[in-house]
Design a protein around this motif. Structure first.
Motif, PDB file in Angstrom:
ATOM      1  N   SER A  59       0.847  -1.191   0.000  1.00 32.50           N
ATOM      2  CA  SER A  59       0.000   0.000   0.000  1.00 32.50           C
ATOM      3  C   SER A  59       0.882   1.241   0.000  1.00 32.50           C
ATOM      4  O   SER A  59       1.978   1.248   0.545  1.00 32.50           O
ATOM      5  N   GLY A  60       0.389   2.268  -0.676  1.00 32.13           N
ATOM      6  CA  GLY A  60       1.133   3.507  -0.786  1.00 32.13           C
ATOM      7  C   GLY A  60       2.138   3.539  -1.923  1.00 32.13           C
ATOM      8  O   GLY A  60       2.825   4.534  -2.112  1.00 32.13           O
ATOM      9  N   THR A  61       2.214   2.448  -2.712  1.00 34.59           N
ATOM     10  CA  THR A  61       3.207   2.381  -3.797  1.00 34.59           C
ATOM     11  C   THR A  61       2.596   2.116  -5.163  1.00 34.59           C
ATOM     12  O   THR A  61       3.331   1.988  -6.140  1.00 34.59           O
ATOM     13  N   LEU A  62       1.298   2.017  -5.275  1.00 33.05           N
ATOM     14  CA  LEU A  62       0.679   1.530  -6.510  1.00 33.05           C
ATOM     15  C   LEU A  62       0.996   2.391  -7.728  1.00 33.05           C
ATOM     16  O   LEU A  62       1.138   1.870  -8.830  1.00 33.05           O
ATOM     17  N   GLU A  63       1.142   3.686  -7.531  1.00 32.99           N
ATOM     18  CA  GLU A  63       1.438   4.544  -8.684  1.00 32.99           C
ATOM     19  C   GLU A  63       2.802   4.225  -9.305  1.00 32.99           C
ATOM     20  O   GLU A  63       3.066   4.585 -10.437  1.00 32.99           O
ATOM     21  N   GLN A  64       3.650   3.500  -8.581  1.00 36.10           N
ATOM     22  CA  GLN A  64       4.957   3.114  -9.102  1.00 36.10           C
ATOM     23  C   GLN A  64       4.885   1.884 -10.012  1.00 36.10           C
ATOM     24  O   GLN A  64       5.883   1.529 -10.635  1.00 36.10           O
ATOM     25  N   TYR A  65       3.725   1.241 -10.077  1.00 37.32           N
ATOM     26  CA  TYR A  65       3.611  -0.028 -10.801  1.00 37.32           C
ATOM     27  C   TYR A  65       2.466  -0.032 -11.820  1.00 37.32           C
ATOM     28  O   TYR A  65       1.640  -0.943 -11.817  1.00 37.32           O
ATOM     29  N   PRO A  66       2.411   0.937 -12.717  1.00 33.57           N
ATOM     30  CA  PRO A  66       1.293   0.967 -13.666  1.00 33.57           C
ATOM     31  C   PRO A  66       1.232  -0.290 -14.541  1.00 33.57           C
ATOM     32  O   PRO A  66       0.131  -0.776 -14.824  1.00 33.57           O
ATOM     33  N   ASP A  67       2.366  -0.819 -14.945  1.00 33.74           N
ATOM     34  CA  ASP A  67       2.352  -2.020 -15.791  1.00 33.74           C
ATOM     35  C   ASP A  67       1.794  -3.223 -15.049  1.00 33.74           C
ATOM     36  O   ASP A  67       1.046  -4.020 -15.625  1.00 33.74           O
ATOM     37  N   ARG A  68       2.130  -3.359 -13.771  1.00 31.20           N
ATOM     38  CA  ARG A  68       1.606  -4.489 -12.989  1.00 31.20           C
ATOM     39  C   ARG A  68       0.110  -4.343 -12.743  1.00 31.20           C
ATOM     40  O   ARG A  68      -0.629  -5.338 -12.795  1.00 31.20           O
ATOM     41  N   LEU A  69      -0.338  -3.111 -12.487  1.00 33.74           N
ATOM     42  CA  LEU A  69      -1.775  -2.891 -12.304  1.00 33.74           C
ATOM     43  C   LEU A  69      -2.524  -3.224 -13.590  1.00 33.74           C
ATOM     44  O   LEU A  69      -3.559  -3.908 -13.557  1.00 33.74           O
ATOM     45  N   ASP A  70      -2.013  -2.740 -14.709  1.00 37.95           N
ATOM     46  CA  ASP A  70      -2.643  -3.041 -15.995  1.00 37.95           C
ATOM     47  C   ASP A  70      -2.705  -4.544 -16.223  1.00 37.95           C
ATOM     48  O   ASP A  70      -3.722  -5.081 -16.682  1.00 37.95           O
ATOM     49  N   ALA A  71      -1.622  -5.253 -15.894  1.00 40.37           N
ATOM     50  CA  ALA A  71      -1.564  -6.698 -16.108  1.00 40.37           C
ATOM     51  C   ALA A  71      -2.582  -7.437 -15.235  1.00 40.37           C
ATOM     52  O   ALA A  71      -3.188  -8.418 -15.686  1.00 40.37           O
ATOM     53  N   MET A  72      -2.790  -6.978 -14.007  1.00 40.18           N
ATOM     54  CA  MET A  72      -3.783  -7.625 -13.134  1.00 40.18           C
ATOM     55  C   MET A  72      -5.168  -7.575 -13.774  1.00 40.18           C
ATOM     56  O   MET A  72      -5.896  -8.573 -13.787  1.00 40.18           O
ATOM     57  N   ILE A  73      -5.526  -6.422 -14.291  1.00 37.64           N
ATOM     58  CA  ILE A  73      -6.849  -6.252 -14.899  1.00 37.64           C
ATOM     59  C   ILE A  73      -6.924  -7.011 -16.220  1.00 37.64           C
ATOM     60  O   ILE A  73      -7.901  -7.724 -16.490  1.00 37.64           O
ATOM     61  N   THR A  74      -5.887  -6.889 -17.028  1.00 39.06           N
ATOM     62  CA  THR A  74      -5.844  -7.581 -18.317  1.00 39.06           C
ATOM     63  C   THR A  74      -5.946  -9.094 -18.131  1.00 39.06           C
ATOM     64  O   THR A  74      -6.698  -9.763 -18.844  1.00 39.06           O
ATOM     65  N   ASP A  75      -5.206  -9.629 -17.171  1.00 41.11           N
ATOM     66  CA  ASP A  75      -5.244 -11.075 -16.921  1.00 41.11           C
ATOM     67  C   ASP A  75      -6.648 -11.536 -16.537  1.00 41.11           C
ATOM     68  O   ASP A  75      -7.112 -12.588 -17.001  1.00 41.11           O
ATOM     69  N   ALA A  76      -7.327 -10.761 -15.697  1.00 41.07           N
ATOM     70  CA  ALA A  76      -8.689 -11.139 -15.292  1.00 41.07           C
ATOM     71  C   ALA A  76      -9.625 -11.130 -16.495  1.00 41.07           C
ATOM     72  O   ALA A  76     -10.458 -12.035 -16.645  1.00 41.07           O
ATOM     73  N   LEU A  77      -9.481 -10.144 -17.358  1.00 33.23           N
ATOM     74  CA  LEU A  77     -10.337 -10.072 -18.540  1.00 33.23           C
ATOM     75  C   LEU A  77      -9.997 -11.179 -19.542  1.00 33.23           C
ATOM     76  O   LEU A  77     -10.886 -11.760 -20.160  1.00 33.23           O
ATOM     77  N   ASP A  78      -8.711 -11.472 -19.693  1.00 35.50           N
ATOM     78  CA  ASP A  78      -8.283 -12.475 -20.662  1.00 35.50           C
ATOM     79  C   ASP A  78      -8.584 -13.906 -20.221  1.00 35.50           C
ATOM     80  O   ASP A  78      -8.568 -14.819 -21.045  1.00 35.50           O
ATOM     81  N   ASP A  79      -8.870 -14.095 -18.927  1.00 35.46           N
ATOM     82  CA  ASP A  79      -9.218 -15.436 -18.431  1.00 35.46           C
ATOM     83  C   ASP A  79     -10.524 -15.953 -19.013  1.00 35.46           C
ATOM     84  O   ASP A  79     -10.790 -17.149 -18.999  1.00 35.46           O
ATOM     85  N   ARG A  80     -11.367 -15.054 -19.477  1.00 33.76           N
ATOM     86  CA  ARG A  80     -12.666 -15.427 -20.041  1.00 33.76           C
ATOM     87  C   ARG A  80     -12.803 -14.840 -21.435  1.00 33.76           C
ATOM     88  O   ARG A  80     -13.584 -13.922 -21.658  1.00 33.76           O
TER      89      ARG A  80
END
Length: 192
Positions: free
Chosen positions: A57-78
């Motif tokens: 917590s408090g570091t998420l803005e440092q990881y835009p690629d990882r955040l994007d990947a979390m959402i992309t992976d969830a969408l790509d699972d279906r």
């Protein structure tokens, strides 16, 4: 989310951060308690257990690629499924919330996926007619008494966030009455 799941819609919850830095004490113990709280709330809401991103917590803005990947992976699972994304508002006034909202926009918009964004801290700092808030985009969703009861039960799972951060109660609990009064009302507000 409860109503969607109760109607047979698959709901995938992603928790990007571990919540380890919001109170004094052992970060590992706090992260473990936060996991248990969200897991419990998810079960009460009739959802599958959340996917954990593991970022601090408090570091998420440092990881835009990882955040994007979390959402992309969830969408790509279906593949082929009709999808929508619900994320915290990208102008909520808290850096981690805004980083998640921005990631949701980066992923959903190019795919043409419906995106709804919910405010949390907005209710703490905004006022009616505030020019910084796109009130014209607000959509309201009524919450039935049954869903409200489930929502209240799930909210009680977050005991760690309702306790004071230190002995003299300063600063206030994360989920103090000024926030929970907005989060636990009979109408949901989202930006569409």
């Amino acid at each position: 989310m409860h109503a969607a799941a109760a109607n047979g819609i698959e709901v995938v919850t992603i928790c990007a951060s571990d919540g380890h830095a919001t109170h004094p004490g052992s970060p590992e113990q706090l992260a473990n308690r936060r996991h248990l709280e969200l897991d419990t709330a998810s079960m009460l809401l009739g959802l599958d257990l959340p996917r954990w991103g593991g970022l601090h917590s408090g570091t998420l803005e440092q990881y835009p690629d990882r955040l994007d990947a979390m959402i992309t992976d969830a969408l790509d699972d279906r593949p082929g499924a009709r999808n929508g994304v619900l994320a915290v508002w990208d102008h909520d006034g808290e850096a981690d919330h805004e980083a998640v909202g921005q990631a949701a926009m980066r992923v959903a918009k190019p795919r043409g996926i419906q995106l709804w964004m919910y405010p949390i801290w907005l209710w703490y700092w905004a006022h009616p007619g505030d020019a910084n808030v796109p009130w014209h985009r607000v959509q309201t969703i009524g919450v039935s008494p049954i869903v409200m009861a489930v929502k209240n039960a799930a909210a009680r799972s977050f005991a760690e966030q309702k306790r004071p951060r230190n002995a003299d109660d300063n600063p206030q609990p994360i989920l103090g009455s000024s926030i929970t009064s907005h989060l636990l009302r009979g109408t949901e507000y989202v930006f569409g």
